[in-house]
Enzyme design. Structure first.
Site, PDB file in Angstrom:
ATOM      1  N   SER A 214       0.823  -1.205   0.000  1.00 37.87           N
ATOM      2  CA  SER A 214       0.000   0.000   0.000  1.00 37.87           C
ATOM      3  C   SER A 214       0.853   1.250   0.000  1.00 37.87           C
ATOM      4  CB  SER A 214      -0.953  -0.019   1.193  1.00 37.87           C
ATOM      5  OG  SER A 214      -0.288  -0.446   2.335  1.00 37.87           O
TER       6      SER A 214
ATOM      7  N   HIS B 245      -2.303  -2.480  -6.389  1.00 34.54           N
ATOM      8  CA  HIS B 245      -2.794  -2.119  -5.054  1.00 34.54           C
ATOM      9  C   HIS B 245      -4.321  -2.144  -5.008  1.00 34.54           C
ATOM     10  CE1 HIS B 245      -3.301   0.994  -1.676  1.00 34.54           C
ATOM     11  NE2 HIS B 245      -3.259  -0.224  -1.184  1.00 34.54           N
TER      12      HIS B 245
ATOM     13  N   GLU C 115      -4.996   0.429  -7.920  1.00 38.27           N
ATOM     14  CA  GLU C 115      -3.914   1.297  -8.402  1.00 38.27           C
ATOM     15  C   GLU C 115      -2.849   0.397  -9.026  1.00 38.27           C
ATOM     16  OE1 GLU C 115      -3.418   5.068  -5.501  1.00 38.27           O
ATOM     17  OE2 GLU C 115      -3.024   3.172  -4.533  1.00 38.27           O
TER      18      GLU C 115
ATOM     19  N   ASN D 125      -3.411   6.319  -0.676  1.00 38.74           N
ATOM     20  CA  ASN D 125      -2.943   6.387   0.710  1.00 38.74           C
ATOM     21  C   ASN D 125      -2.227   7.682   1.041  1.00 38.74           C
ATOM     22  OD1 ASN D 125      -4.080   4.069   1.601  1.00 38.74           O
ATOM     23  ND2 ASN D 125      -2.357   2.784   0.986  1.00 38.74           N
TER      24      ASN D 125
HETATM   25  N1  CAA Z   1     -16.070  -8.446   2.149  1.00 38.21           N
HETATM   26  C1  CAA Z   1     -16.954  -8.579   1.140  1.00 38.21           C
HETATM   27  N2  CAA Z   1     -18.051  -7.820   1.005  1.00 38.21           N
HETATM   28  C2  CAA Z   1     -18.281  -6.898   1.956  1.00 38.21           C
HETATM   29  C3  CAA Z   1     -17.428  -6.706   3.045  1.00 38.21           C
HETATM   30  C4  CAA Z   1     -16.275  -7.547   3.119  1.00 38.21           C
HETATM   31  N3  CAA Z   1     -15.378  -7.425   4.110  1.00 38.21           N
HETATM   32  N4  CAA Z   1     -17.927  -5.713   3.815  1.00 38.21           N
HETATM   33  C5  CAA Z   1     -19.064  -5.286   3.219  1.00 38.21           C
HETATM   34  N5  CAA Z   1     -19.263  -5.993   2.098  1.00 38.21           N
HETATM   35  C6  CAA Z   1     -20.369  -5.817   1.140  1.00 38.21           C
HETATM   36  C7  CAA Z   1     -21.712  -6.173   1.707  1.00 38.21           C
HETATM   37  O1  CAA Z   1     -21.998  -7.539   1.499  1.00 38.21           O
HETATM   38  C8  CAA Z   1     -22.639  -5.304   0.897  1.00 38.21           C
HETATM   39  O2  CAA Z   1     -22.859  -5.922  -0.360  1.00 38.21           O
HETATM   40  P1  CAA Z   1     -24.170  -5.598  -1.258  1.00 38.21           P
HETATM   41  O3  CAA Z   1     -24.046  -4.189  -1.741  1.00 38.21           O
HETATM   42  O4  CAA Z   1     -24.034  -6.597  -2.351  1.00 38.21           O
HETATM   43  O5  CAA Z   1     -25.329  -5.789  -0.377  1.00 38.21           O
HETATM   44  C9  CAA Z   1     -21.838  -4.042   0.655  1.00 38.21           C
HETATM   45  O6  CAA Z   1     -20.467  -4.417   0.838  1.00 38.21           O
HETATM   46  C10 CAA Z   1     -22.207  -2.965   1.630  1.00 38.21           C
HETATM   47  O7  CAA Z   1     -22.014  -3.506   2.923  1.00 38.21           O
HETATM   48  P2  CAA Z   1     -22.967  -3.225   4.178  1.00 38.21           P
HETATM   49  O8  CAA Z   1     -24.370  -3.000   3.694  1.00 38.21           O
HETATM   50  O9  CAA Z   1     -22.748  -4.296   5.198  1.00 38.21           O
HETATM   51  O10 CAA Z   1     -22.361  -1.945   4.848  1.00 38.21           O
HETATM   52  P3  CAA Z   1     -22.104  -0.537   4.252  1.00 38.21           P
HETATM   53  O11 CAA Z   1     -23.146  -0.125   3.288  1.00 38.21           O
HETATM   54  O12 CAA Z   1     -21.851   0.276   5.458  1.00 38.21           O
HETATM   55  O13 CAA Z   1     -20.734  -0.694   3.432  1.00 38.21           O
HETATM   56  C11 CAA Z   1     -18.396  -0.657   3.200  1.00 38.21           C
HETATM   57  C12 CAA Z   1     -19.554  -1.185   4.019  1.00 38.21           C
HETATM   58  C13 CAA Z   1     -18.445  -1.254   1.797  1.00 38.21           C
HETATM   59  C14 CAA Z   1     -17.130  -1.129   3.898  1.00 38.21           C
HETATM   60  C15 CAA Z   1     -18.520   0.895   3.096  1.00 38.21           C
HETATM   61  O14 CAA Z   1     -18.687   1.445   4.373  1.00 38.21           O
HETATM   62  C16 CAA Z   1     -17.328   1.539   2.453  1.00 38.21           C
HETATM   63  O15 CAA Z   1     -17.201   1.597   1.245  1.00 38.21           O
HETATM   64  N6  CAA Z   1     -16.409   2.066   3.287  1.00 38.21           N
HETATM   65  C17 CAA Z   1     -15.190   2.723   2.822  1.00 38.21           C
HETATM   66  C18 CAA Z   1     -14.173   1.690   2.454  1.00 38.21           C
HETATM   67  C19 CAA Z   1     -12.896   2.304   1.979  1.00 38.21           C
HETATM   68  O16 CAA Z   1     -12.713   3.510   1.938  1.00 38.21           O
HETATM   69  N7  CAA Z   1     -11.958   1.442   1.618  1.00 38.21           N
HETATM   70  C20 CAA Z   1     -10.649   1.882   1.170  1.00 38.21           C
HETATM   71  C21 CAA Z   1      -9.738   1.771   2.300  1.00 38.21           C
HETATM   72  S1  CAA Z   1      -8.133   2.286   1.828  1.00 38.21           S
HETATM   73  C22 CAA Z   1      -7.418   0.948   1.249  1.00 38.21           C
HETATM   74  O17 CAA Z   1      -7.922  -0.125   1.198  1.00 38.21           O
HETATM   75  C23 CAA Z   1      -6.036   1.163   0.817  1.00 38.21           C
HETATM   76  C24 CAA Z   1      -5.011   0.725   1.804  1.00 38.21           C
HETATM   77  O18 CAA Z   1      -3.946   0.327   1.345  1.00 38.21           O
HETATM   78  C25 CAA Z   1      -5.143   0.904   3.221  1.00 38.21           C
END
Ligand code: CAA
Length: 281
Positions: A117, A138, A150, A188
């Site tokens: 990352s 990424h 990415e 990031n």
């Molecule tokens: N694995 C698989 N599917 C998942 C999951 C997981 N861990 N968590 C949630 N989901 C799915 C759910 O099944 C649901 O699917 P459907 O649309 O098909 O119903 C969907 O995601 C939405 O989930 P929820 O309804 O349970 O909850 P939500 O609407 O609050 O969404 C979330 C959860 C998708 C995590 C949302 O809050 C979100 O997009 N958050 C931001 C995530 C983000 O910014 N990620 C980037 C992080 S930075 C990174 O990754 C880079 C790094 O190097 C650190």
């Protein structure tokens, strides 16, 4: 490109393996821990069942998807992989050891991709004998949900490697953002300092964790607040990325918040340890 190896069965590795298998690729996942491999496959199965319940997947698709996923504790089984995606912990030495093993084992034409990352792709690639077939891929967390990958070219990455990697990502219905090999790449570099600032805001007593997250969720239309997102990413990963930014830019604006450092030292790593800014019973 048919056969994909994924090293590391943590949240990133299992998400990557799930998506690869869902898009028809044969996958093998490596982890040192048998228990972690079992957790990973059980997690993938649970995600697939959830998709069936929501009508997004046919029930009879589950078995073939799971059937395309193999597990191993020996990297030797990666011999016939066309690409290996490294998704081990965000520590330089751990990645280096894995990448050098892969370099020894993989066939010469295979590509090594790192899901780092924030660590320099050129630096990782130059420790292998195949910098032209080395690239950064990424993925974002949670991998099955997020639409972006990415792609980072190292100094020696060949055009052929780049286009094979891009093709793979696009074949899994994800958009590609191309980043230069610079600390934190795009996502990031912008996201993690924002999370660090949210932690400083909590540390300085400006607001409660709940209010910081509420403010950012409703005030800036983000799907989750920065502290909840830190818990999802893992506080150890957030700290490692801040350290890479701090070391890479030599700029005090990237100084990790002392509360973040303390929480990692205390083992409060977020969802994976059951306790971060919130509790996960
Ligand atoms: N694995 C698989 N599917 C998942 C999951 C997981 N861990 N968590 C949630 N989901 C799915 C759910 O099944 C649901 O699917 P459907 O649309 O098909 O119903 C969907 O995601 C939405 O989930 P929820 O309804 O349970 O909850 P939500 O609407 O609050 O969404 C979330 C959860 C998708 C995590 C949302 O809050 C979100 O997009 N958050 C931001 C995530 C983000 O910014 N990620 C980037 C992080 S930075 C990174 O990754 C880079 C790094 O190097 C650190």
């Amino acid at each position: 490109m048919q056969y994909i190896g994924v090293v590391g069965a943590g949240q990133m590795g299992s998400g990557i393996a799930q998506v690869c298998a869902q898009y028809g690729y044969k996958v093998i996942i490596h982890d040192m821990s048998e228990e972690q491999l079992k957790r990973c496959v059980a997690g993938i199965e649970k995600n697939l069942i959830r998709q069936v319940e929501k009508g997004k997947l046919e029930e009879n698709a589950i078995r073939p998807i799971l059937g395309r996923i193999g597990c191993t504790r020996s990297l030797k089984e990666f011999q016939s992989c066309d690409i290996a995606i490294e998704a081990v912990t965000e520590k330089f030495m751990a990645k280096l050891e894995t990448l050098q093993h892969l370099d020894d084992i993989l066939k010469p034409e295979a590509i090594i991709a790192s899901n780092t990352s924030s660590i320099s792709i050129t630096r990782l690639a130059s420790n292998t004998r195949r910098p032209e077939r080395f690239i950064g891929l990424h993925f974002m967390n949670p991998v099955p949900v997020m639409g972006l990958v990415e792609i980072i070219r190292g100094l020696g990455t060949s055009e052929e490697t780049f286009s094979r990697a891009r093709q793979l990502v696009e074949s899994m219905d994800k958009e590609v953002a191309i980043s230069a090999d610079y600390p934190g790449f795009i996502v990031n570099r912008i996201l993690i300092p924002m999370i660090n600032e949210a932690i400083c805001t909590l540390h300085e007593g400006v607001a409660t964790a709940e209010d910081i997250d509420l403010a950012m969720r409703l005030g800036t239309n983000q799907p989750m607040g920065p502290l909840a997102l830190a818990d999802l990413i893992g506080l150890d990963t957030v700290l490692s990325i801040m350290e890479v930014l701090f070391d890479g830019f030599k700029d005090s604006k990237y100084r990790p918040c002392p509360l973040l450092t303390q929480m990692v030292a205390a083992g409060r790593l977020g969802r994976k340890s059951g306790q971060g800014f919130y509790s996960y019973p």
